[in-house]
Design a protein around this motif. Structure first.
Motif, PDB file in Angstrom:
ATOM      1  N   GLU A   6       0.860  -1.184   0.000  1.00 16.33           N
ATOM      2  CA  GLU A   6       0.000   0.000   0.000  1.00 16.33           C
ATOM      3  C   GLU A   6       0.896   1.233   0.000  1.00 16.33           C
ATOM      4  N   LEU A   7       0.434   2.289  -0.678  1.00 11.84           N
ATOM      5  CA  LEU A   7       1.100   3.584  -0.677  1.00 11.84           C
ATOM      6  C   LEU A   7       0.188   4.568   0.046  1.00 11.84           C
ATOM      7  N   ILE A   8       0.709   5.207   1.070  1.00 11.93           N
ATOM      8  CA  ILE A   8      -0.074   6.189   1.816  1.00 11.93           C
ATOM      9  C   ILE A   8       0.525   7.562   1.563  1.00 11.93           C
ATOM     10  N   VAL A   9      -0.184   8.369   0.793  1.00 15.36           N
ATOM     11  CA  VAL A   9       0.231   9.748   0.549  1.00 15.36           C
ATOM     12  C   VAL A   9      -0.404  10.607   1.636  1.00 15.36           C
ATOM     13  N   VAL A  10       0.442  11.262   2.421  1.00 14.35           N
ATOM     14  CA  VAL A  10      -0.056  12.091   3.523  1.00 14.35           C
ATOM     15  C   VAL A  10       0.054  13.549   3.099  1.00 14.35           C
ATOM     16  N   ASP A  11      -1.086  14.141   2.763  1.00  9.78           N
ATOM     17  CA  ASP A  11      -1.072  15.541   2.355  1.00  9.78           C
ATOM     18  C   ASP A  11      -1.003  16.433   3.587  1.00  9.78           C
ATOM     19  N   ASP A  12       0.086  17.168   3.688  1.00 10.83           N
ATOM     20  CA  ASP A  12       0.363  18.007   4.857  1.00 10.83           C
ATOM     21  C   ASP A  12      -0.167  19.422   4.636  1.00 10.83           C
ATOM     22  N   GLY A  13      -1.482  19.526   4.404  1.00 12.32           N
ATOM     23  CA  GLY A  13      -2.102  20.833   4.249  1.00 12.32           C
ATOM     24  C   GLY A  13      -1.604  21.604   3.047  1.00 12.32           C
ATOM     25  N   SER A  14      -1.400  20.918   1.928  1.00  7.61           N
ATOM     26  CA  SER A  14      -0.863  21.578   0.727  1.00  7.61           C
ATOM     27  C   SER A  14      -1.805  22.668   0.222  1.00  7.61           C
ATOM     28  N   THR A  15      -1.195  23.666  -0.410  1.00  5.38           N
ATOM     29  CA  THR A  15      -1.973  24.761  -0.998  1.00  5.38           C
ATOM     30  C   THR A  15      -1.993  24.673  -2.522  1.00  5.38           C
ATOM     31  N   ASP A  16      -1.345  23.658  -3.082  1.00  2.00           N
ATOM     32  CA  ASP A  16      -1.408  23.446  -4.526  1.00  2.00           C
ATOM     33  C   ASP A  16      -2.374  22.295  -4.806  1.00  2.00           C
ATOM     34  N   GLU A  17      -2.189  21.567  -5.891  1.00  2.07           N
ATOM     35  CA  GLU A  17      -3.121  20.508  -6.288  1.00  2.07           C
ATOM     36  C   GLU A  17      -2.656  19.111  -5.857  1.00  2.07           C
ATOM     37  N   THR A  18      -1.874  19.050  -4.776  1.00  5.43           N
ATOM     38  CA  THR A  18      -1.383  17.755  -4.306  1.00  5.43           C
ATOM     39  C   THR A  18      -2.525  16.774  -4.047  1.00  5.43           C
ATOM     40  N   GLN A  19      -3.557  17.216  -3.345  1.00  7.22           N
ATOM     41  CA  GLN A  19      -4.671  16.313  -3.034  1.00  7.22           C
ATOM     42  C   GLN A  19      -5.350  15.814  -4.301  1.00  7.22           C
TER      43      GLN A  19
END
Length: 257
Positions: free
Chosen positions: A42-55
């Motif tokens: 499994e790959l867990i991408v943890v978005d740390d409150g990004s302000t770009d289009e990461t999510q």
């Protein structure tokens, strides 16, 4: 190494703060390598409150690669992001790696070999026989060696490189260590902008205090343009963090309860 049926062999944690440009490049590389090994993962991408289009990018990639999970967090820095990813993981092994994949995912084989030899943790190192650095600016190398000197003097005397963002853990060690972080635990405050931290030092200090066997493994490392490191500010902040980690250790805050 014996696999546990019914759950992933390995969980890969990718902390991401404004990484919309990098993830479409690095995630397919990770998926390709892991798939070639025949592992369940499994790959867990943890978005740390990004302000770009990461999510949005992570969501799009999860449609192409079902093994991807996305965690959405407020911006508190890499430390808390990695912690939440580790605690949410289900694999027998847990790897955290930087989103820029400065250490190629193929280097995982070197770390896994040490786990199979009986170590609880294997950490990538840019120092030692066999390590290779590519295109690293001189000031970054100097900054890293000065930081390591303070680490060796104050806390972890036997590690040549604590800061390489490529570390592999047995599940029980990962859950124990990351659930007991102090500086980068559940009470870490919200921040603004990028912040380089001493997460790795606190992780290894807890590992040492609790008797986990740690192997330092020389790896290949490539400098990535667009680094979020701010030499003067980050050096000052990280030095303060090392002192705080040392004081926490002296107070017994990393001892087994």
């Amino acid at each position: 190494m014996r696999l546990t049926e019914g759950r992933p062999f390995i969980s890969v944690i990718i902390p991401a703060y404004n990484e919309a440009k990098r993830l479409p490049v690095t995630i397919p590389r990770i998926v390709s390598f892991l798939s070639s090994q025949g592992w369940q993962y499994e790959l867990i991408v943890v978005d740390d409150g990004s302000t770009d289009e990461t999510q949005q990018i992570a969501c799009q990639l999860s449609k192409e690669y079902p093994s991807i999970r996305l965690l959405k967090l407020p911006h508190r820095g890499k430390g808390p992001a990695v912690r939440e990813g580790v605690l949410a993981s289900t694999g027998d092994l847990v790897l955290f790696t930087d989103a820029d994949l400065s250490t190629p995912i193929s280097q995982l084989s070197k770390l896994l070999a040490r786990i199979e030899q009986g170590y609880d943790i294997a950490i990538g190192s840019r120092e030692g026989v066999g390590a290779r650095r590519y295109k690293e600016p001189f000031y970054r190398h100097l900054m890293g060696r000065v930081f390591n000197l303070f680490v060796r003097l104050l806390t972890l005397a036997h590690f040549n490189d604590t800061q390489c963002g490529f570390k592999l853990f047995r599940k029980h060690a990962a859950k124990d260590i990351f659930s007991n972080l102090v500086l980068y635990g559940s009470t870490a405050p919200a921040i603004k902008g990028p912040m380089v931290t001493s997460l790795d030092v606190e992780v290894l200090q807890i590992a040492a205090r609790r008797g986990y066997k740690v192997a330092e493994v020389p790896v290949e490392w490539h400098y990535s343009s667009g680094s979020k490191v701010r030499p003067a500010l980050d050096s000052y902040r990280m030095l303060k963090d090392i002192i705080r980690i040392k004081l926490n250790d002296l107070r017994g805050m990393y001892d087994k309860k």
